[in-house]
Design a protein around this motif. Structure first.
Motif, PDB file in Angstrom:
ATOM      1  N   PRO A   1      41.109  17.658  27.736  1.00 15.91           N
ATOM      2  CA  PRO A   1      41.341  18.283  29.046  1.00 15.91           C
ATOM      3  C   PRO A   1      42.050  17.335  30.010  1.00 15.91           C
ATOM      4  CG  PRO A   1      39.097  18.667  28.318  1.00 15.91           C
ATOM      5  CD  PRO A   1      39.689  17.661  27.382  1.00 15.91           C
ATOM      6  N   ILE A   2      41.667  16.054  30.008  1.00 15.49           N
ATOM      7  CA  ILE A   2      42.285  15.127  30.965  1.00 15.49           C
ATOM      8  C   ILE A   2      43.760  14.947  30.633  1.00 15.49           C
ATOM      9  CG2 ILE A   2      42.155  12.828  31.969  1.00 15.49           C
ATOM     10  CD1 ILE A   2      39.261  12.698  31.251  1.00 15.49           C
ATOM     11  N   MET A   3      44.079  14.849  29.348  1.00 13.80           N
ATOM     12  CA  MET A   3      45.467  14.563  28.983  1.00 13.80           C
ATOM     13  C   MET A   3      46.405  15.727  29.245  1.00 13.80           C
ATOM     14  SD  MET A   3      44.936  12.342  25.549  1.00 13.80           S
ATOM     15  CE  MET A   3      46.489  11.521  25.367  1.00 13.80           C
TER      16      MET A   3
ATOM     17  N   ILE B   1      45.064  19.411  40.648  1.00 15.60           N
ATOM     18  CA  ILE B   1      45.738  19.479  39.351  1.00 15.60           C
ATOM     19  C   ILE B   1      47.173  18.980  39.518  1.00 15.60           C
ATOM     20  CG2 ILE B   1      46.551  21.038  37.552  1.00 15.60           C
ATOM     21  CD1 ILE B   1      43.603  20.735  37.459  1.00 15.60           C
ATOM     22  N   PRO B   2      47.576  17.975  38.707  1.00 11.74           N
ATOM     23  CA  PRO B   2      48.919  17.426  38.882  1.00 11.74           C
ATOM     24  C   PRO B   2      49.998  18.380  38.359  1.00 11.74           C
ATOM     25  CG  PRO B   2      47.874  16.452  36.987  1.00 11.74           C
ATOM     26  CD  PRO B   2      46.849  17.359  37.596  1.00 11.74           C
ATOM     27  N   THR B   3      51.192  18.230  38.857  1.00 11.73           N
ATOM     28  CA  THR B   3      52.333  18.963  38.308  1.00 11.73           C
ATOM     29  C   THR B   3      53.161  17.987  37.490  1.00 11.73           C
ATOM     30  OG1 THR B   3      52.356  20.369  40.246  1.00 11.73           O
ATOM     31  CG2 THR B   3      54.326  20.384  38.868  1.00 11.73           C
ATOM     32  N   ILE B   4      53.479  18.390  36.265  1.00  6.56           N
ATOM     33  CA  ILE B   4      54.140  17.481  35.336  1.00  6.56           C
ATOM     34  C   ILE B   4      55.649  17.695  35.418  1.00  6.56           C
ATOM     35  CG2 ILE B   4      54.220  16.688  32.954  1.00  6.56           C
ATOM     36  CD1 ILE B   4      51.432  16.636  34.257  1.00  6.56           C
ATOM     37  N   THR B   5      56.378  16.607  35.527  1.00 10.51           N
ATOM     38  CA  THR B   5      57.834  16.752  35.542  1.00 10.51           C
ATOM     39  C   THR B   5      58.465  16.032  34.356  1.00 10.51           C
ATOM     40  OG1 THR B   5      57.893  14.896  37.044  1.00 10.51           O
ATOM     41  CG2 THR B   5      58.085  17.093  38.018  1.00 10.51           C
ATOM     42  N   GLY B   6      58.006  14.809  34.077  1.00 10.69           N
ATOM     43  CA  GLY B   6      58.667  14.025  33.047  1.00 10.69           C
ATOM     44  C   GLY B   6      58.033  14.208  31.686  1.00 10.69           C
TER      45      GLY B   6
ATOM     46  N   MET C   1      45.458  26.200  29.471  1.00 10.48           N
ATOM     47  CA  MET C   1      45.042  25.334  30.579  1.00 10.48           C
ATOM     48  C   MET C   1      45.920  24.112  30.792  1.00 10.48           C
ATOM     49  SD  MET C   1      40.973  25.751  30.025  1.00 10.48           S
ATOM     50  CE  MET C   1      40.471  24.911  31.513  1.00 10.48           C
ATOM     51  N   ARG C   2      47.092  24.063  30.191  1.00 10.02           N
ATOM     52  CA  ARG C   2      47.964  22.930  30.467  1.00 10.02           C
ATOM     53  C   ARG C   2      48.387  22.953  31.929  1.00 10.02           C
ATOM     54  NH1 ARG C   2      52.382  24.341  27.246  1.00 10.02           N
ATOM     55  NH2 ARG C   2      51.168  26.148  26.624  1.00 10.02           N
ATOM     56  N   ALA C   3      48.533  21.769  32.528  1.00  9.69           N
ATOM     57  CA  ALA C   3      48.883  21.677  33.937  1.00  9.69           C
ATOM     58  C   ALA C   3      50.264  22.286  34.159  1.00  9.69           C
ATOM     59  CB  ALA C   3      48.893  20.214  34.369  1.00  9.69           C
ATOM     60  N   PRO C   4      50.518  22.779  35.358  1.00  5.87           N
ATOM     61  CA  PRO C   4      51.833  23.351  35.629  1.00  5.87           C
ATOM     62  C   PRO C   4      52.930  22.337  35.321  1.00  5.87           C
ATOM     63  CG  PRO C   4      50.531  23.088  37.649  1.00  5.87           C
ATOM     64  CD  PRO C   4      49.616  22.893  36.492  1.00  5.87           C
ATOM     65  N   GLY C   5      53.970  22.774  34.649  1.00  9.45           N
ATOM     66  CA  GLY C   5      55.082  21.893  34.315  1.00  9.45           C
ATOM     67  C   GLY C   5      54.933  21.239  32.955  1.00  9.45           C
ATOM     68  N   MET C   6      53.715  21.239  32.373  1.00  9.98           N
ATOM     69  CA  MET C   6      53.561  20.626  31.056  1.00  9.98           C
ATOM     70  C   MET C   6      53.926  21.655  29.987  1.00  9.98           C
ATOM     71  SD  MET C   6      50.410  18.669  29.203  1.00  9.98           S
ATOM     72  CE  MET C   6      50.578  17.144  30.101  1.00  9.98           C
ATOM     73  N   THR C   7      55.196  21.668  29.598  1.00  9.52           N
ATOM     74  CA  THR C   7      55.611  22.593  28.551  1.00  9.52           C
ATOM     75  C   THR C   7      55.118  22.034  27.229  1.00  9.52           C
ATOM     76  OG1 THR C   7      57.672  21.397  28.387  1.00  9.52           O
ATOM     77  CG2 THR C   7      57.661  23.337  29.792  1.00  9.52           C
ATOM     78  N   TRP C   8      55.270  22.817  26.160  1.00  9.32           N
ATOM     79  CA  TRP C   8      54.744  22.379  24.863  1.00  9.32           C
ATOM     80  C   TRP C   8      55.293  21.010  24.483  1.00  9.32           C
ATOM     81  CZ3 TRP C   8      50.848  24.374  22.095  1.00  9.32           C
ATOM     82  CH2 TRP C   8      50.430  25.660  22.421  1.00  9.32           C
ATOM     83  N   PHE C   9      56.585  20.798  24.759  1.00 11.23           N
ATOM     84  CA  PHE C   9      57.162  19.532  24.316  1.00 11.23           C
ATOM     85  C   PHE C   9      57.072  18.444  25.380  1.00 11.23           C
ATOM     86  CE2 PHE C   9      59.074  22.288  21.084  1.00 11.23           C
ATOM     87  CZ  PHE C   9      58.677  21.568  19.975  1.00 11.23           C
TER      88      PHE C   9
END
Lengths: 94, 534, 198
Positions: B101-103, B523-528, B186-194
């Motif tokens: 969950p954290i990752m 919840i963080p938003t993932i960009t990179g 439940m992946r954070a927004p912006g965390m696409t599969w890859f």
């Protein structure tokens, strides 16, 4: 978290589906009395497969779901058939 | 609610239950993960001692400290504990629960209560297995494989052992379902599969195997129970049954189960190596795709456990071919890891030692697997110590080393304390030497023809066995140093509150140390991408 | 603690569970296929011992119960609590009738001495022993699922009654429905494979 509206299946559709399923059941019982040799089993499995697909599509709402679930179900069925196939690599050639 | 100023760590949180109840009734994924960890460490110690006792018995031919029946029940219990209680739940249940969950930037798994239920099923399963040791007719002596027809002919307590394994299978399935839904939903927004880190990816592959393979062992064990209690005859040649069909069913699960053990281990290594090389992982997509390829192809290679049991010639050929096929994606991963280290600035710390030694033993284990996957050599080596050495290199060397690496890598985050690095490195060194001394001679003994699962052997095997048994003692010594260091440090180690002691780039290194009850206040938003060191 | 509701996630979880059930029964079908391929003639003769009429009746009523279960979801989505409860009641009733039929069917077999491990059965040759072993084991595991289904439907009906399950929150009902259709799916294959062998 409701991204989409849930689809409501009308009662009428469900009754029609039941009738189709019952007709198919009738067919599969009737076919047993005819003589097709090895084809009998094939027909029985084909009819059962059609019935199962109908139950999956309408009663289990796969028809109305997003693409993911139908794909996963197809994947599991293929996996099972492959296991059966590989097992018979042994039993067909002993 | 907690105090508004500073969110409280999951270790200090006081729920409605106090003391141990606050743990065994907690649905917090981090506490559930630690419950698994403590249970596993306890049983791993038992399993390791059983292994040591067997090695002491084998230090000389004939009766050393036990007779054949005791030896048979020892390797059975050793197998059941190590396989069903330790390595199958292993990494997913401990580090998957804690860090998945954290990752991916979630506050918990998808079904926290089912998660706790799966630990309870696991614990109940263990208790049921343990009753088999103390009831009426003596501990089971079938080996952990419960091969028919012996498993319903022996008078020993096979039933509770089989039923316990069945219950633990449920636990494994529930964990798998939980992880797949968590990763999908439940992946954070912006965390696409890859953009997902690799440990979650391998957990995803593992979870699918848990879902799709575990029911097979479930029904197989039920068939054994029915066979013993009702005498149905499915696997009894006297009633027309085919014992080889049991082997098919058993390995349809138990081979994919090997991938349940090793895939998350590969995930851990894929996390550790970029962090300690300070370099982006080489070939992220290749690792992801090879993970899924292993999960899929691994489902169709079960027959290579049965090359001498009387399958048809064509089946032998097909299974041997598929076995060679499944080696390719594993090799791709090894290339990726080595390439990641190439020209990196290596930071030689304990987790990295474990990761590098993993590569070494995993390669030996993998290549000897190909020796066993070839039909001609397999016939010679089948059921010898060569096989024992091979799977200990993969399961203990692969999964076990990755587990140790994971403990040393994530320990500061989990406990908010640091272990003593010198003792940890010393423990690793002794353990590694012991490991090689214990298992390398077994390859030789196997090639010379020493069969597995016998308490006795011919005098010409004496030399190799002395070497191997002494290795076992060294290994246990290393293990004790590691454990004592970890247990001491968990209670008295130097406190750290630094968020990122290793310089990792994945999300678990951006939350508090130790994590707060809800992991993320926002919840963080993932960009990179993960592993971005540029 | 952490409260969040995710109906899509819950449904995905239920489907994953259904996959495990499909593979569980799937392996029994593998066992069946292997032994039938070894003893085709014995399986055919033994299959004629089964009561086609009773089997057909059970197939039909199980299909009807699948429809009433599916309809109960439509009813709750339209906010018709009373109809929903009635449909659930019919589903449970049909499930019980199915088990009663099964009881009589098994009972008749036991009277002839056809049960696992019986001396009469053991005289009849490998194919027959395996056929009846599979028949009892597979329909037995299926019946166990029917019993679990009845328990689930009773629980769900109580929740509907207490308005815990209602127009906007009915994922429990949907998932129980999915489980029930799974039980039906399995029977769709069991029926021709045991009762209609030709």
């Amino acid at each position: 978290m409701s991204e989409e509206k849930t689809h409501i299946v009308p009662y009428k559709t469900q009754v029609i589906v039941l009738f189709v399923l019952l007709i198919l059941t009738g067919i599969t019982v009737a076919v047993t009395r005819l003589e097709f040799g090895a084809l009998n089993t094939l027909i029985a499995m084909l009819v059962a497969g059609i019935k199962a697909t109908i139950v999956l599509a309408w009663y289990m709402h796969l028809k109305y779901e997003k693409r993911l679930l139908p794909m996963l179900v197809a994947g599991v069925v293929i996996l099972f058939l492959l296991v059966l196939f590989v097992t018979f690599f042994d039993y067909s050639y002993r | 609610m907690e105090s508004p100023t500073k969110p409280i760590s999951y270790l200090d949180y006081k729920g409605e239950y106090k003391g141990i109840l606050g743990w065994i009734f907690s649905t917090d994924h981090k506490r559930v993960g630690l419950l698994y960890l403590y249970t596993m460490l306890a049983f791993f110690s038992v399993g390791a001692i059983l292994g040591l006792l067997m090695k002491i018995q084998l230090i000389a031919p004939g009766y050393t400290i036990m007779g054949p029946q005791t030896y048979n029940s020892l390797f059975t219990l050793h197998g059941i504990i190590m396989i069903f209680i330790i390595v199958v739940p292993g990494l997913p249940a401990v580090f998957g629960n804690f860090f998945l969950p954290i990752m991916i930037g979630a506050k918990d798994v998808a079904f926290p209560r089912i998660n706790l239920l799966s630990w309870w099923l696991y614990a109940v399963g263990i208790l049921i297995v343990l009753t088999s040791q103390f009831m009426g007719d003596g501990p089971p002596d079938t080996g952990w494989t419960f091969y028919a027809p012996y498993s319903f002919q022996t008078a020993t307590n096979v039933l509770p052992a089989v039923f316990g394994a069945f219950v633990m299978g449920f636990s494994s399935i529930l964990t798998g379902i939980n992880f797949v839904v968590t990763i999908h939903r439940m992946r954070a927004p912006g965390m696409t599969w890859f953009k997902m880190p690799l440990f979650p990816w391998t957990l995803y592959g593992t979870a699918w195997i848990q879902i799709l393979a575990t029911p097979v062992i479930g029904i197989t064990l039920l068939l054994i129970i029915a066979e013993r209690t009702l005498g149905i005859g499915f696997f009894d040649p006297a009633l027309g049954g085919d014992p080889i069909l049991y082997q098919h069913l058993f390995w349809i699960y138990s081979h994919p189960a090997v991938y349940i053990m090793i895939l998350p281990a590969m995930g851990v290594i894929s996390e550790i190596i970029p962090v300690f090389s300070k370099k982006t992982i080489f070939g992220y997509k290749a690792i992801v795709l090879s993970t899924m390829a292993i999960a899929f192809v691994g489902y169709f290679v079960w027959g290579h456990h049965m090359f001498t049991s009387g399958m048809s010639g064509r089946a032998l050929f097909a299974f041997s071919f598929l076995t060679f096929l499944v080696a390719i994606p594993s090799a791709i991963k090894v290339f990726n890891w080595v390439s990641t280290m190439h020209k990196g600035s290596l930071d030689l710390q304990t987790p990295f030692y474990w990761a590098v030694s993993f590569l070494f033993v995993f390669m030996i284990g993998g290549l000897t697997g190909l020796v066993l996957g070839s039909l001609a050599t397999n016939v010679h080596l089948h059921d010898t110590h060569f096989v024992v050495a091979h799977f200990h290199f993969i399961v203990f060397g692969g999964t076990g080393f990755a587990f140790m690496g994971a403990v040393h890598y994530w320990f500061p985050k989990m406990f908010g304390r640091m272990y003593d690095a010198n003792w940890a490195n010393l423990g690793w060194g002794i353990f590694f030497i012991g490991f090689l001394a214990l298992y390398l001679p077994m390859f030789y003994l196997g090639i010379m023809g020493m069969p597995r699962r016998y308490y006795d052997y011919l005098p010409e095997f004496h030399g190799g066995n002395i070497f191997s048994s002494l290795g076992a003692i060294v290994l246990i010594a290393g293990l004790m140093i590691i454990f004592i260091n970890l247990v001491r440090s968990a209670r008295h180690g130097t406190k750290i509150s630094e968020k990122n002691p290793w310089g990792g780039t994945t999300l678990e290194w951006q939350v508090d140390t130790p994590p707060t009850l809800e992991n993320f206040e926002e919840i963080p938003t993932i960009t990179g991408k993960p592993y971005d060191y540029n | 603690m952490i409260e969040h509701r995710d109906d899509q996630g819950a449904k995905l979880g239920m489907w994953l569970f259904i996959f495990t059930e499909l593979l569980l029964f799937g392996m029994l079908f593998v066992v069946y296929a292997v032994y039938r391929s070894m003893h085709p003639e014995a399986f055919r003769i033994a299959g004629e011992e089964l009561d086609v009429t009773l089997g057909t009746i059970n197939t039909v009523i199980l299909l009807i119960s699948s429809m009433t279960a599916a309809m109960s979801i439509t009813a709750i989505q339209k906010g018709n609590k009373k109809l929903c409860l009635q449909l659930l009641g019919i589903t449970i009733l049909i499930a019980v009738i199915f088990l009663v039929n099964k009881y009589f069917e098994w009972g008749a077999k036991f009277e002839y001495g056809f049960y696992p491990g019986s001396p009469e059965l053991h005289e009849l040759g490998y194919g027959t022993i395996l056929f009846f072993g599979l028949y009892f084991f597979m329909t037995g595991v299926h019946a166990l699922h029917i019993i679990i289904g009845i328990g689930l439907f009773i629980y769900v009906a109580l929740q509907v009654k207490k308005d815990k399950i209602h127009q906007t929150d009915h994922v429990w009902l949907e998932n129980t429905g999915l489980y029930w259709h799974l039980v039906d799916l399995i029977w769709i294959f069991l029926f021709p494979l045991f009762y209609l062998i030709h």
